[in-house]
Design an enzyme around this catalytic site. Structure first.
Site, PDB file in Angstrom:
ATOM      1  N   GLU A 150       0.825  -1.218   0.000  1.00 15.40           N
ATOM      2  CA  GLU A 150       0.000   0.000   0.000  1.00 15.40           C
ATOM      3  C   GLU A 150       0.858   1.266   0.000  1.00 15.40           C
ATOM      4  O   GLU A 150       0.323   2.366  -0.089  1.00 15.40           O
ATOM      5  CB  GLU A 150      -0.964  -0.008   1.195  1.00 15.40           C
ATOM      6  N   PHE A 223      -3.330 -14.287   0.464  1.00 13.15           N
ATOM      7  CA  PHE A 223      -2.585 -13.744  -0.671  1.00 13.15           C
ATOM      8  C   PHE A 223      -1.083 -13.893  -0.412  1.00 13.15           C
ATOM      9  O   PHE A 223      -0.316 -14.149  -1.335  1.00 13.15           O
ATOM     10  CB  PHE A 223      -2.917 -12.257  -0.880  1.00 13.15           C
ATOM     11  N   GLU A 228       2.655 -14.041  -2.773  1.00 11.11           N
ATOM     12  CA  GLU A 228       3.868 -13.304  -2.407  1.00 11.11           C
ATOM     13  C   GLU A 228       5.035 -14.252  -2.144  1.00 11.11           C
ATOM     14  O   GLU A 228       6.061 -14.164  -2.824  1.00 11.11           O
ATOM     15  CB  GLU A 228       3.556 -12.375  -1.214  1.00 11.11           C
TER      16      GLU A 228
HETATM   17  P1  NFD Z   1      -5.382 -10.876   4.974  1.00 11.22           P
HETATM   18  P2  NFD Z   1      -3.518 -11.757   2.908  1.00 11.22           P
HETATM   19  N1  NFD Z   1      -8.972  -2.725   6.412  1.00 11.22           N
HETATM   20  O1  NFD Z   1      -5.164 -10.101   6.235  1.00 11.22           O
HETATM   21  N2  NFD Z   1      -2.498  -7.849  -0.481  1.00 11.22           N
HETATM   22  O2  NFD Z   1      -2.233 -12.494   3.121  1.00 11.22           O
HETATM   23  C1  NFD Z   1      -9.108  -2.900   5.069  1.00 11.22           C
HETATM   24  F1  NFD Z   1      -9.539  -1.911   4.372  1.00 11.22           F
HETATM   25  O3  NFD Z   1      -6.090 -12.181   5.085  1.00 11.22           O
HETATM   26  C2  NFD Z   1      -2.979  -6.614  -0.193  1.00 11.22           C
HETATM   27  O4  NFD Z   1      -4.604 -12.504   2.229  1.00 11.22           O
HETATM   28  O5  NFD Z   1      -3.924 -11.134   4.323  1.00 11.22           O
HETATM   29  N3  NFD Z   1      -8.862  -4.043   4.423  1.00 11.22           N
HETATM   30  C3  NFD Z   1      -4.301  -6.304  -0.466  1.00 11.22           C
HETATM   31  C4  NFD Z   1      -8.419  -5.072   5.130  1.00 11.22           C
HETATM   32  C5  NFD Z   1      -5.129  -7.256  -1.038  1.00 11.22           C
HETATM   33  C6  NFD Z   1      -8.225  -4.967   6.521  1.00 11.22           C
HETATM   34  C7  NFD Z   1      -4.604  -8.496  -1.304  1.00 11.22           C
HETATM   35  C8  NFD Z   1      -8.526  -3.736   7.152  1.00 11.22           C
HETATM   36  N4  NFD Z   1      -8.374  -3.555   8.467  1.00 11.22           N
HETATM   37  C9  NFD Z   1      -3.285  -8.792  -1.029  1.00 11.22           C
HETATM   38  N5  NFD Z   1      -7.759  -6.168   6.971  1.00 11.22           N
HETATM   39  C10 NFD Z   1      -4.903  -4.947  -0.147  1.00 11.22           C
HETATM   40  N6  NFD Z   1      -4.147  -3.940   0.087  1.00 11.22           N
HETATM   41  O6  NFD Z   1      -6.138  -4.813  -0.135  1.00 11.22           O
HETATM   42  C11 NFD Z   1      -7.711  -6.986   5.910  1.00 11.22           C
HETATM   43  N7  NFD Z   1      -8.096  -6.337   4.781  1.00 11.22           N
HETATM   44  C12 NFD Z   1      -8.243  -6.947   3.437  1.00 11.22           C
HETATM   45  C13 NFD Z   1      -1.097  -8.274  -0.201  1.00 11.22           C
HETATM   46  C14 NFD Z   1      -7.076  -6.823   2.547  1.00 11.22           C
HETATM   47  O7  NFD Z   1      -7.296  -5.749   1.669  1.00 11.22           O
HETATM   48  C15 NFD Z   1      -0.303  -7.478   0.815  1.00 11.22           C
HETATM   49  O8  NFD Z   1       0.960  -7.136   0.242  1.00 11.22           O
HETATM   50  C16 NFD Z   1      -7.106  -8.136   1.769  1.00 11.22           C
HETATM   51  O9  NFD Z   1      -7.871  -8.002   0.609  1.00 11.22           O
HETATM   52  C17 NFD Z   1      -0.093  -8.385   2.013  1.00 11.22           C
HETATM   53  O10 NFD Z   1       1.242  -8.776   2.190  1.00 11.22           O
HETATM   54  C18 NFD Z   1      -7.850  -9.109   2.595  1.00 11.22           C
HETATM   55  O11 NFD Z   1      -8.426  -8.364   3.658  1.00 11.22           O
HETATM   56  C19 NFD Z   1      -0.955  -9.601   1.732  1.00 11.22           C
HETATM   57  O12 NFD Z   1      -1.190  -9.591   0.350  1.00 11.22           O
HETATM   58  C20 NFD Z   1      -7.045 -10.272   3.078  1.00 11.22           C
HETATM   59  O13 NFD Z   1      -6.103  -9.858   3.981  1.00 11.22           O
HETATM   60  C21 NFD Z   1      -2.279  -9.520   2.471  1.00 11.22           C
HETATM   61  O14 NFD Z   1      -3.192 -10.455   2.029  1.00 11.22           O
END
Ligand code: NFD
Length: 335
Positions: A150, A223, A228
């Site tokens: 981000e 993700f 990653e």
């Molecule tokens: P997850 P993950 N507020 O926590 N990434 O490993 C908002 F607004 O299960 C970034 O699957 O981890 N959104 C994004 C949130 C999307 C919040 C996909 C919150 N408090 C992958 N908590 C992104 N920026 O949207 C969780 N989310 C959402 C990459 C989050 O947006 C990053 O580089 C995501 O769609 C990071 O290393 C979803 O919940 C890793 O993959 C799943 O979050 C995070 O994906």
């Protein structure tokens, strides 16, 4: 009563209700980055974002954030990389999903936008997160040596927005994005974006995981796991530093080397990636405690830290006094 009991008692009485955490939090709130301005807890994006359709004024927000990133948020990007044309980026992004059903959206469609907008964040800077959205972004913000997805142009522009297309005019559906292909369409964008971000990582990379997450800190479906980790290049990444944080005042589910974190170690080894793991690093604990100064975990942690400090001071003073007595005795003996 031994010296340690006395020190604990002194620490307990010194640590009044008005703690430094509260001050730190006030300071932090004055200059919050975009990723932190939306709430303090880690919850699913569906709970977070009650709107059902595309975010209103998507185009204006997209283009505004894009210029904001280049001229304000990450001002030095103007100097370190060529200035991107935000209208051109919007067109590439728009063409990937507009005037089509979310079921037809593909990763390939987003690739031109991703390739044009994504830049490397620099050696030793990459920070991944999973289940730790808020604390990871505070950590990256406070320790400027870290950058999350981000904090890149593509991630900054699109974070926390919803979008989806429709075949008819205006090509974007502002009513609902909740159809059967919602997840597939989300994945078509965030999958390759996360993969590209990871493929550019160099030097030490850090991942912040949640050891209190039901279902495991390292989940097969995340993700991080799917896009990653597999795209880290062992020729460029020297070490993966895993940080495991735990929610305050709830039972710890996993620690380094246990459960899914053991699986993570195996996966990293399969990918020929060196790794280290730390439970509850002090700087992360500070962030959690500054947001929840009254928590039982933080109270206990503060007393421990204070007692350790007091112990060091007592030892130091003891050694100093002893050296002075020795010096004085020798001096008197000689002269
Ligand atoms: P997850 P993950 N507020 O926590 N990434 O490993 C908002 F607004 O299960 C970034 O699957 O981890 N959104 C994004 C949130 C999307 C919040 C996909 C919150 N408090 C992958 N908590 C992104 N920026 O949207 C969780 N989310 C959402 C990459 C989050 O947006 C990053 O580089 C995501 O769609 C990071 O290393 C979803 O919940 C890793 O993959 C799943 O979050 C995070 O994906």
């Amino acid at each position: 009563m031994n010296i340690n009991t006395i020190l604990v008692a002194v620490c307990v009485s010194l640590l009044s209700a008005e703690t430094t955490w509260a001050h730190m939090d006030k300071y932090r709130l004055q200059k919050m980055p975009l990723s932190l301005a939306y709430g303090k807890n880690d919850f699913s994006v569906n709970d977070f974002c009650p709107e059902k359709g595309t975010t209103q004024n998507l185009k204006e927000i997209f283009i505004g954030r894009c210029w904001d990133y280049q001229f304000v948020y990450n001002r030095q990007s103007c100097r370190t990389s060529e200035l991107k044309n935000c209208t051109e980026l919007w067109e590439l992004f728009h063409d990937a999903f507009a005037y089509q059903s979310p079921c037809n959206v593909t990763s390939e469609g987003y690739q031109p936008f991703i390739d044009k907008s994504m830049q490397a964040v620099g050696i030793n800077k990459t920070l991944f997160w999973s289940g730790t959205f808020h604390v990871a972004h505070v950590h990256a913000f406070e320790n400027r040596q870290y950058s999350t997805l981000e904090d890149t142009l593509s991630g900054y522009i699109t974070q926390m927005m919803t979008w989806c297309g429709q075949e008819g005019d205006p090509g974007i559906n502002y009513e609902t994005c909740d159809g059967e292909c919602r997840n597939k369409a989300t994945e078509a964008y965030w999958g390759p974006t996360s993969a590209k971000f990871a493929s550019l990582a160099e030097g030490k990379v850090t991942v912040l995981l949640n050891g209190s997450r039901a279902g495991g800190a390292f989940r097969n479906t995340s993700f991080f796991t799917r896009y990653e980790l597999p795209n880290l290049n062992p020729e460029k990444v020297t070490v993966v530093n895993v940080l495991v944080t735990h929610s305050l005042d709830v039972p710890v589910i996993e620690k380094c080397g246990v459960g899914s974190l053991k699986e993570l170690e195996k996966k990293l080894e399969e990918h020929k990636l060196k790794h280290t793991c730390h439970d509850d690093p002090e700087d992360i604990q500070h962030i959690l405690c500054s947001a929840n100064p009254g928590s039982r975990t933080c109270e206990a942690w503060k007393i421990l830290a204070c007692t350790a400090e007091a112990n060091r001071t007592v030892t130091f003073t003891g050694v100093l006094v002893l050296s002075m007595i020795t010096f004085y005795t020798i001096y008197n003996f000689i002269f």
